[in-house]
Design a protein around this motif. Sequence first.
Motif, mmCIF file in Angstrom:
data_model
loop_
_atom_site.group_PDB
_atom_site.id
_atom_site.type_symbol
_atom_site.label_atom_id
_atom_site.label_comp_id
_atom_site.label_asym_id
_atom_site.label_seq_id
_atom_site.Cartn_x
_atom_site.Cartn_y
_atom_site.Cartn_z
ATOM 1 N N ILE A 1 29.203 38.587 49.640
ATOM 2 C CA ILE A 1 29.848 38.637 50.111
ATOM 3 C C ILE A 1 31.035 38.246 49.396
ATOM 4 C CG2 ILE A 1 31.812 36.443 50.429
ATOM 5 C CD1 ILE A 1 29.213 34.655 51.664
ATOM 6 N N ILE A 2 31.419 38.267 47.863
ATOM 7 C CA ILE A 2 32.071 38.962 46.832
ATOM 8 C C ILE A 2 32.054 40.718 46.840
ATOM 9 C CG2 ILE A 2 32.052 39.269 44.450
ATOM 10 C CD1 ILE A 2 31.514 36.277 44.086
ATOM 11 N N ASP A 3 30.959 41.173 47.035
ATOM 12 C CA ASP A 3 30.709 42.739 46.865
ATOM 13 C C ASP A 3 31.404 43.308 48.326
ATOM 14 O OD1 ASP A 3 29.281 43.312 44.990
ATOM 15 O OD2 ASP A 3 27.156 43.219 45.996
ATOM 16 N N ARG A 4 31.106 42.218 49.331
ATOM 17 C CA ARG A 4 31.735 42.704 51.123
ATOM 18 C C ARG A 4 33.799 42.253 50.647
ATOM 19 N NH1 ARG A 4 27.959 39.888 53.611
ATOM 20 N NH2 ARG A 4 29.407 38.675 53.759
ATOM 21 N N ALA A 5 34.245 42.073 50.253
ATOM 22 C CA ALA A 5 35.226 41.216 49.259
ATOM 23 C C ALA A 5 36.059 42.921 48.344
ATOM 24 C CB ALA A 5 36.001 39.798 48.751
ATOM 25 N N TYR A 6 35.418 43.100 47.461
ATOM 26 C CA TYR A 6 35.505 44.212 46.825
ATOM 27 C C TYR A 6 35.591 45.156 47.909
ATOM 28 C CZ TYR A 6 35.302 48.757 43.921
ATOM 29 O OH TYR A 6 35.646 49.192 43.598
ATOM 30 N N VAL A 7 34.669 45.574 48.861
ATOM 31 C CA VAL A 7 34.988 46.456 49.820
ATOM 32 C C VAL A 7 36.937 46.604 50.781
ATOM 33 C CG1 VAL A 7 34.782 47.955 51.623
ATOM 34 C CG2 VAL A 7 32.646 47.030 49.708
ATOM 35 N N ALA A 8 37.033 45.739 50.851
ATOM 36 C CA ALA A 8 37.315 44.730 51.389
ATOM 37 C C ALA A 8 39.327 45.675 51.299
ATOM 38 C CB ALA A 8 37.277 43.971 52.542
ATOM 39 N N GLY A 9 39.518 44.818 49.768
ATOM 40 C CA GLY A 9 39.828 44.356 48.456
ATOM 41 C C GLY A 9 41.039 43.235 49.132
ATOM 42 N N ASN A 10 42.373 42.850 48.406
ATOM 43 C CA ASN A 10 43.197 42.530 48.922
ATOM 44 C C ASN A 10 42.594 41.012 48.434
ATOM 45 O OD1 ASN A 10 45.081 45.010 48.452
ATOM 46 N ND2 ASN A 10 45.392 44.245 50.772
ATOM 47 N N CYS A 11 41.748 40.750 48.006
ATOM 48 C CA CYS A 11 41.800 39.614 47.682
ATOM 49 C C CYS A 11 41.684 39.051 46.090
ATOM 50 C CB CYS A 11 40.216 39.567 48.056
ATOM 51 S SG CYS A 11 39.162 37.968 48.506
ATOM 52 N N THR B 1 52.466 30.339 34.878
ATOM 53 C CA THR B 1 51.021 30.915 34.324
ATOM 54 C C THR B 1 50.740 32.165 35.435
ATOM 55 O OG1 THR B 1 50.538 29.100 33.159
ATOM 56 C CG2 THR B 1 49.189 31.308 33.431
ATOM 57 N N ALA B 2 51.122 32.036 36.905
ATOM 58 C CA ALA B 2 50.837 32.647 37.818
ATOM 59 C C ALA B 2 51.516 33.964 37.975
ATOM 60 C CB ALA B 2 51.148 31.996 39.070
ATOM 61 N N SER C 1 48.304 30.489 44.907
ATOM 62 C CA SER C 1 49.738 30.485 44.418
ATOM 63 C C SER C 1 49.787 32.020 44.559
ATOM 64 C CB SER C 1 50.514 30.258 42.631
ATOM 65 O OG SER C 1 51.616 30.642 42.449
ATOM 66 N N ILE C 2 49.232 32.940 43.751
ATOM 67 C CA ILE C 2 48.974 34.812 43.740
ATOM 68 C C ILE C 2 48.577 34.868 44.496
ATOM 69 C CG2 ILE C 2 47.519 36.566 42.456
ATOM 70 C CD1 ILE C 2 48.068 34.609 40.010
ATOM 71 N N ALA C 3 47.675 34.548 45.652
ATOM 72 C CA ALA C 3 47.250 35.318 46.692
ATOM 73 C C ALA C 3 48.846 35.210 48.205
ATOM 74 C CB ALA C 3 45.966 34.029 47.205
ATOM 75 N N GLN C 4 49.148 33.650 48.423
ATOM 76 C CA GLN C 4 49.985 33.354 48.637
ATOM 77 C C GLN C 4 51.496 34.481 48.334
ATOM 78 O OE1 GLN C 4 51.466 29.435 48.040
ATOM 79 N NE2 GLN C 4 49.356 28.791 50.269
ATOM 80 N N ARG C 5 51.492 35.060 47.485
ATOM 81 C CA ARG C 5 53.186 35.876 46.993
ATOM 82 C C ARG C 5 52.787 37.126 47.151
ATOM 83 N NH1 ARG C 5 54.728 33.301 43.535
ATOM 84 N NH2 ARG C 5 53.037 33.287 41.672
ATOM 85 N N LEU C 6 51.009 37.640 47.555
ATOM 86 C CA LEU C 6 50.699 39.073 47.399
ATOM 87 C C LEU C 6 49.965 39.341 48.744
ATOM 88 C CD1 LEU C 6 48.578 39.421 43.605
ATOM 89 C CD2 LEU C 6 51.376 40.245 43.966
#
Length: 206
Positions: free
Chosen positions: A99-109, A194-195, A22-27
């Motif tokens: 993969i998590i480190d790459r996600a951090y570099v990309a951001g918005n995850c 909660t979200a 839900s949070i990912a969709q809204r943001l």
Amino acid sequence: MDFRLLTVSREFGSGGGRIAQSIAQRLNWKLLDAALIDEIACAAHVDARVVSRLDEHVDGWLRRLNRQALRGAALAAGVALQQERCFDEDVMTQLTRQIIDRAYVAGNCVIVGRGAQCILQPRADVFHVFVYAPLRVRIQRLRTRLEPGAHIEQRIREVDAGRAHYLKLRFGKEWHNPHLYDLMISSGEDEERTARVIEFAMGRVA
């Protein structure tokens, strides 16, 4: 603080996965939950079902020892093992971290579970959440998700124990340690509320 990532750890049946979605969709952020399984499978060149079986799971020491012996024997004999037989929890942990480190570099995850709260703990611009819920609420939710006749309370104990053991063995951390999280929150009976609270705590609500 402008947070670039959110990690969501969750008790089984707490609704943490749906809250993260839900949070990912809204943001309009990327969600790494089931998608993380697919990315690991692609990186390792194995079937996603193989990855799913090992997800947040730690194998017994005897099976791991047998696999290491099998690898050693194959290398000594110059025999190539099938990719699925080489893929284990150690390889999966390494790929998950990458993969998590790459996600951090990309951001918005938004990242669900998989030790992301430990991997990204040194990063000040990552917000870490632990979602829990009363047992009766978790049982009620899981009745609609699990197969008919499932022993729900037993499944809750097993899954939660597995996640705690995974974090302890892979990262040396206690799953319920409050110092790993910026917010520990009960989802109660209202996942959407909660979200919204989590988004507010991140400073993401206008």
